[in-house]
Design a protein around this motif. Structure first.
Motif, PDB file in Angstrom:
ATOM      1  N   ALA A 258      -2.976   0.405   0.568  1.00 42.81           N
ATOM      2  CA  ALA A 258      -2.929   0.666  -0.872  1.00 42.81           C
ATOM      3  C   ALA A 258      -3.658   1.961  -1.165  1.00 42.81           C
ATOM      4  O   ALA A 258      -4.330   2.524  -0.294  1.00 42.81           O
ATOM      5  CB  ALA A 258      -3.582  -0.485  -1.631  1.00 42.81           C
ATOM      6  N   GLU A 259      -3.517   2.411  -2.409  1.00 38.92           N
ATOM      7  CA  GLU A 259      -4.304   3.574  -2.805  1.00 38.92           C
ATOM      8  C   GLU A 259      -5.752   3.127  -2.983  1.00 38.92           C
ATOM      9  O   GLU A 259      -6.681   3.739  -2.484  1.00 38.92           O
ATOM     10  CB  GLU A 259      -3.728   4.153  -4.093  1.00 38.92           C
ATOM     11  CG  GLU A 259      -4.266   5.518  -4.406  1.00 38.92           C
ATOM     12  CD  GLU A 259      -3.782   6.001  -5.762  1.00 38.92           C
ATOM     13  OE1 GLU A 259      -2.703   5.576  -6.201  1.00 38.92           O
ATOM     14  OE2 GLU A 259      -4.525   6.789  -6.361  1.00 38.92           O
ATOM     15  N   ASP A 260      -5.932   2.037  -3.707  1.00 40.12           N
ATOM     16  CA  ASP A 260      -7.240   1.396  -3.883  1.00 40.12           C
ATOM     17  C   ASP A 260      -6.956   0.035  -4.501  1.00 40.12           C
ATOM     18  O   ASP A 260      -5.897  -0.171  -5.059  1.00 40.12           O
ATOM     19  CB  ASP A 260      -8.139   2.234  -4.813  1.00 40.12           C
ATOM     20  CG  ASP A 260      -9.616   1.857  -4.672  1.00 40.12           C
ATOM     21  OD1 ASP A 260      -9.938   1.015  -3.798  1.00 40.12           O
ATOM     22  OD2 ASP A 260     -10.440   2.403  -5.413  1.00 40.12           O
ATOM     23  N   LEU A 261      -7.886  -0.889  -4.383  1.00 35.20           N
ATOM     24  CA  LEU A 261      -7.683  -2.191  -5.004  1.00 35.20           C
ATOM     25  C   LEU A 261      -8.592  -2.302  -6.220  1.00 35.20           C
ATOM     26  O   LEU A 261      -9.642  -1.670  -6.285  1.00 35.20           O
ATOM     27  CB  LEU A 261      -8.016  -3.323  -4.027  1.00 35.20           C
ATOM     28  CG  LEU A 261      -7.153  -3.437  -2.773  1.00 35.20           C
ATOM     29  CD1 LEU A 261      -7.581  -4.643  -1.945  1.00 35.20           C
ATOM     30  CD2 LEU A 261      -5.680  -3.563  -3.133  1.00 35.20           C
TER      31      LEU A 261
ATOM     32  N   GLN B 267       3.040  -1.775   2.283  1.00 35.84           N
ATOM     33  CA  GLN B 267       2.461  -0.884   1.281  1.00 35.84           C
ATOM     34  C   GLN B 267       2.354  -1.615  -0.054  1.00 35.84           C
ATOM     35  O   GLN B 267       3.264  -2.326  -0.450  1.00 35.84           O
ATOM     36  CB  GLN B 267       3.349   0.364   1.087  1.00 35.84           C
ATOM     37  CG  GLN B 267       3.419   1.277   2.296  1.00 35.84           C
ATOM     38  CD  GLN B 267       2.210   2.203   2.417  1.00 35.84           C
ATOM     39  OE1 GLN B 267       1.358   2.278   1.520  1.00 35.84           O
ATOM     40  NE2 GLN B 267       2.128   2.898   3.536  1.00 35.84           N
TER      41      GLN B 267
ATOM     42  N   THR C  44      -7.028   1.818   2.778  1.00 35.77           N
ATOM     43  CA  THR C  44      -6.671   2.535   1.555  1.00 35.77           C
ATOM     44  C   THR C  44      -6.728   4.041   1.784  1.00 35.77           C
ATOM     45  O   THR C  44      -7.508   4.539   2.593  1.00 35.77           O
ATOM     46  CB  THR C  44      -7.609   2.190   0.380  1.00 35.77           C
ATOM     47  OG1 THR C  44      -8.939   2.573   0.704  1.00 35.77           O
ATOM     48  CG2 THR C  44      -7.578   0.711   0.071  1.00 35.77           C
ATOM     49  N   SER C  45      -5.871   4.738   1.024  1.00 37.77           N
ATOM     50  CA  SER C  45      -5.877   6.197   1.132  1.00 37.77           C
ATOM     51  C   SER C  45      -6.964   6.769   0.233  1.00 37.77           C
ATOM     52  O   SER C  45      -7.500   7.837   0.485  1.00 37.77           O
ATOM     53  CB  SER C  45      -4.516   6.753   0.728  1.00 37.77           C
ATOM     54  OG  SER C  45      -4.175   6.326  -0.576  1.00 37.77           O
TER      55      SER C  45
ATOM     56  N   VAL D  24     -11.360   2.752   4.364  1.00 41.83           N
ATOM     57  CA  VAL D  24     -11.019   3.398   3.092  1.00 41.83           C
ATOM     58  C   VAL D  24     -10.929   4.908   3.302  1.00 41.83           C
ATOM     59  O   VAL D  24     -11.369   5.438   4.330  1.00 41.83           O
ATOM     60  CB  VAL D  24     -12.057   3.089   1.981  1.00 41.83           C
ATOM     61  CG1 VAL D  24     -12.134   1.591   1.739  1.00 41.83           C
ATOM     62  CG2 VAL D  24     -13.422   3.653   2.316  1.00 41.83           C
TER      63      VAL D  24
ATOM     64  N   ASP E 139      -0.634   6.261   3.113  1.00 46.15           N
ATOM     65  CA  ASP E 139       0.361   5.778   2.146  1.00 46.15           C
ATOM     66  C   ASP E 139       1.778   6.239   2.484  1.00 46.15           C
ATOM     67  O   ASP E 139       2.736   5.818   1.845  1.00 46.15           O
ATOM     68  CB  ASP E 139      -0.012   6.150   0.701  1.00 46.15           C
ATOM     69  CG  ASP E 139      -0.624   7.534   0.581  1.00 46.15           C
ATOM     70  OD1 ASP E 139      -0.700   8.225   1.629  1.00 46.15           O
ATOM     71  OD2 ASP E 139      -1.006   7.928  -0.527  1.00 46.15           O
TER      72      ASP E 139
ATOM     73  N   THR F 128     -12.423  -1.980  -3.084  1.00 48.81           N
ATOM     74  CA  THR F 128     -11.763  -2.397  -1.846  1.00 48.81           C
ATOM     75  C   THR F 128     -12.810  -2.789  -0.809  1.00 48.81           C
ATOM     76  O   THR F 128     -12.703  -3.827  -0.151  1.00 48.81           O
ATOM     77  CB  THR F 128     -10.908  -1.244  -1.278  1.00 48.81           C
ATOM     78  OG1 THR F 128      -9.974  -0.850  -2.276  1.00 48.81           O
ATOM     79  CG2 THR F 128     -10.174  -1.666  -0.034  1.00 48.81           C
TER      80      THR F 128
END
Lengths: 562, 92
Positions: free
Chosen positions: A159-162, A20, A180-181, A202, A208, A189
């Motif tokens: 990740a949540e977002d990059l 994570q 990603t969430s 995505v 997460d 991302t």
């Protein structure tokens, strides 16, 4: 077997264990005081110990890195135990009774501001101080350091977002897939994943919550992540390794099965990308994002600096077409010398060509730099303006290009009004290029960065396809056969690429990694079949059906795992 | 107090890599070393071991700076730091 469904944005099937990405470090509350049980001396000692361990961790990473990355990490490591930073934090603890976290936060902010105000190279280092500050706070709190986890063994990053900045620390030899969430199909991302050729999913809600170290199967075409991989999935991951090898070579000839030529071009951000794209067989550059040369800048680059940066891309494609987009600043790509960060609605604000309304001169100097660079090379240089909304804007841009000595001016079609009036717009310029990412966000009124809107935010939306069709029809109405290309991420989806060709698009420009897959699939259909698939997609009631119907008619996609 | 003047030789001035190398060397010397632009008041001198201080000093190639230190080994430490400043560290 638990399954998490998201949106697939970059194909590939892999099995691996997940890590994570730690959540960004939150600001310690303003005025936060030392806990009653802690003395100032203890807090200062704790801060020094945290700073030392952040220094050691960064130093260890610097020792393993090379080149520019090594120099940056070495300098950042030194900042962690810098006396200027620590003395000012110590003063806040001793004099104001601040908590160690709050003290280093404020000390970092003032040093960073000082560097920022010095401008130039110093200003570029201001964000490094903020990064160090966040690491020290994380260390004090006993939570993982922000950023992509450091690791020697491969893992799947969740990740949540990059952010664009994460690309620099993302090692594709270690990170084998991205999930990603949040984020949508057009998020950073997705763009990062496609450019690195990494499988990615995505907007997969719930991912997460999966613990570090869990073994999972990721399918970047299907958009899914599964826990407890089955034997079938293990076999699919193995088969992908072989397919990926055949799908990595493009023969440099974009064509349908019956010989209708559709040049496949690359989207690039600078000379390094361009050289890589040329090596991957790109038939030219369909989108040179000039702002990427300058994202780290606080001030406008000089004409000479700009010309050198453009020249680097032109030189990778002698005798071939290079379509350059003028600075597209604003919204998710702010440039301090052009854009106002306080706009309430940046996607609908002063961005792209519109920055010429508020900061005249920058565009003129950029065109001058392009003309200088174009003069010195053999590349065929075309120049287009982003965010054109009206025929009058197209006319004005064309006259600015003419004044600078640029022969082939064009426009991006990403605002629905430009698509709807493309005949009038094209009367003034030589070509149009559809930016499907923004065209989708504006047609659907859905912010491309928002995960909850991911389903709206796909270029498979029949409304978006209809806008593509209208743009092509406008060119026919204009009567001079002016080319209409696509340079959005839609062109990188092999199934959608076939539909776009069927709609009459003349070139497709994409991240270079996708050229081979798109080229392979395009060669399996005739122009007539592509037109039939385009009609099918247009007639679908929604994006999901459009995609499913077209994919069902292209069995090669499933065969190749695309 | 022992002091030395030195002319910055690195092309990019005293920031980026040269600043990192110099700050690290200053931090390893047995005495505390300060740095200031030549002609500026002694009170304005900054900690030479602080990379952030060096960056805010903003010394460019050709600028003259003053290094000061006190105590055992000060002279030797200053001499080796002067050598470092007068080397073009960007060329390495």
């Amino acid at each position: 077997m638990q399954n998490f469904q998201g949106v697939g944005v970059s194909p590939g099937r892999v099995i691996g264990t997940i890590r994570q990405m730690p959540k960004p470090v939150s600001e310690p509350p303003s005025g936060e005081q030392l806990a009653a049980s802690t003395t100032a001396e203890e807090a200062v000692a704790g801060l020094k110990a945290a700073a030392q361990s952040v220094h050691d961790e960064l130093k260890a990473r610097a020792d393993k890195a090379s080149g520019d990355g090594k120099a940056v990490l070495e300098a950042t490591a030194l900042m962690a135990k810098d006396t200027m930073l620590l003395k000012s934090a110590t003063k806040l603890i001793n004099n104001n009774g601040s908590s160690a976290e709050r003290a280093i936060w404020e000390a970092g902010a003032s040093v960073s501001e000082m560097l920022h105000n010095l401008g130039g190279y110093m200003a570029e280092r201001a964000t490094d101080v903020l990064d160090v500050r966040a690491r020290i706070v994380a260390e004090l709190r006993g939570v993982p350091a922000p950023g992509i986890p450091a690791s020697d063994s491969p893992f799947i990053l969740v990740a949540e977002d990059l952010a664009p900045a994460d690309t620099a620390t993302l090692d594709p030899a270690i990170v084998t897939a991205l999930v990603t969430s949040g984020g949508g199909p057009q998020s950073h991302t997705a763009i990062i994943a496609r450019s690195l050729g990494l499988p990615a999913v995505v907007a997969a809600r719930g991912v997460d919550e999966i613990p570090d170290g869990t073994e999972v199967f990721v399918d970047g075409a299907a958009g899914s992540l599964s826990l407890e991989p089955t034997e079938e999935q293990r076999a699919a991951a193995l088969a992908w390794v072989e397919n990926a090898a055949t799908l990595s070579v493009f023969d440099g000839n974009g064509t349908t099965a019956d010989g209708h030529l559709v040049p496949l071009l690359a989207n690039v951000g600078g000379a390094k990308d361009a050289a890589a794209a040329a090596a991957l067989g790109a038939q030219g550059v369909g989108l040179f994002r000039t702002e990427f040369c300058f994202l780290e800048r606080d001030t406008e680059p000089t004409v000479i600096e700009q010309a050198a940066a453009y020249r680097g891309v032109f030189d990778a494609f002698p005798g071939k077409k290079v379509v350059l987009r003028t600075l597209d600043a604003g919204a998710d790509k702010p440039l301090p010398f052009l854009t106002d960060a306080t706009e309430p609605n940046p996607a609908l604000g002063v961005r792209g060509y519109r920055t010429d309304f508020t900061t005249p001169g920058v565009l003129e100097r950029q065109l001058e730099a392009i003309a200088i660079a174009a003069d010195e090379t053999e590349a065929e240089v075309w120049v287009m303006a982003p965010m054109i909304s009206t025929a009058a804007e197209a006319a004005r841009f064309a006259s600015m290009c003419d004044a600078a000595g640029i022969k082939t001016p064009g426009v991006m079609v990403e605002v629905p009004s430009a698509a709807l009036t493309s005949a009038s717009v094209l009367r003034h310029v030589g070509f149009a290029s559809l930016g499907t990412n923004d065209l989708t966000q504006y047609a659907m009124a859905a912010d491309r960065q928002l995960g909850p809107l991911a389903e709206l935010n796909t270029p498979w939306q029949p409304a978006v396809l209809r806008l593509v069709q209208l743009t092509v029809a406008g060119s026919a109405e204009e009567g001079n056969g002016k080319p209409v290309g696509v340079c959005g991420e839609a062109a990188a989806d092999p199934a959608l690429a076939v539909v776009l060709v069927g709609l009459g698009v003349s070139t497709l420009s994409m991240t270079a990694r996708s050229l081979a897959a798109v080229g392979t699939v395009l060669k399996t259909v005739t122009l007539e079949e592509a037109q039939e698939l385009a009609r099918l997609a247009l007639s679908a009631p929604d994006a999901l059906d459009a995609k499913a119907w077209v994919r069902a008619k292209l069995p090669i996609l499933e065969e190749l795992g695309l | 107090m022992p002091e030395r003047t030195a002319t910055i030789a690195s092309r990019s001035g005293l920031h980026a890599r040269p600043a990192a190398i110099f700050a690290e060397a200053a931090g390893e010397s047995p005495v505390e070393v300060t740095i200031a632009m030549a002609g500026s008041p002694t009170d304005d001198a900054l900690d030479a071991a602080s990379i952030l201080s060096l960056m805010t000093l903003g010394a460019a190639k050709g600028d003259v700076v003053v290094l000061r230190a006190e105590g055992d080994g000060a002279d030797a430490a200053l001499d080796s730091l002067v050598t470092l400043l007068e080397t073009d560290l960007d060329a390495e």
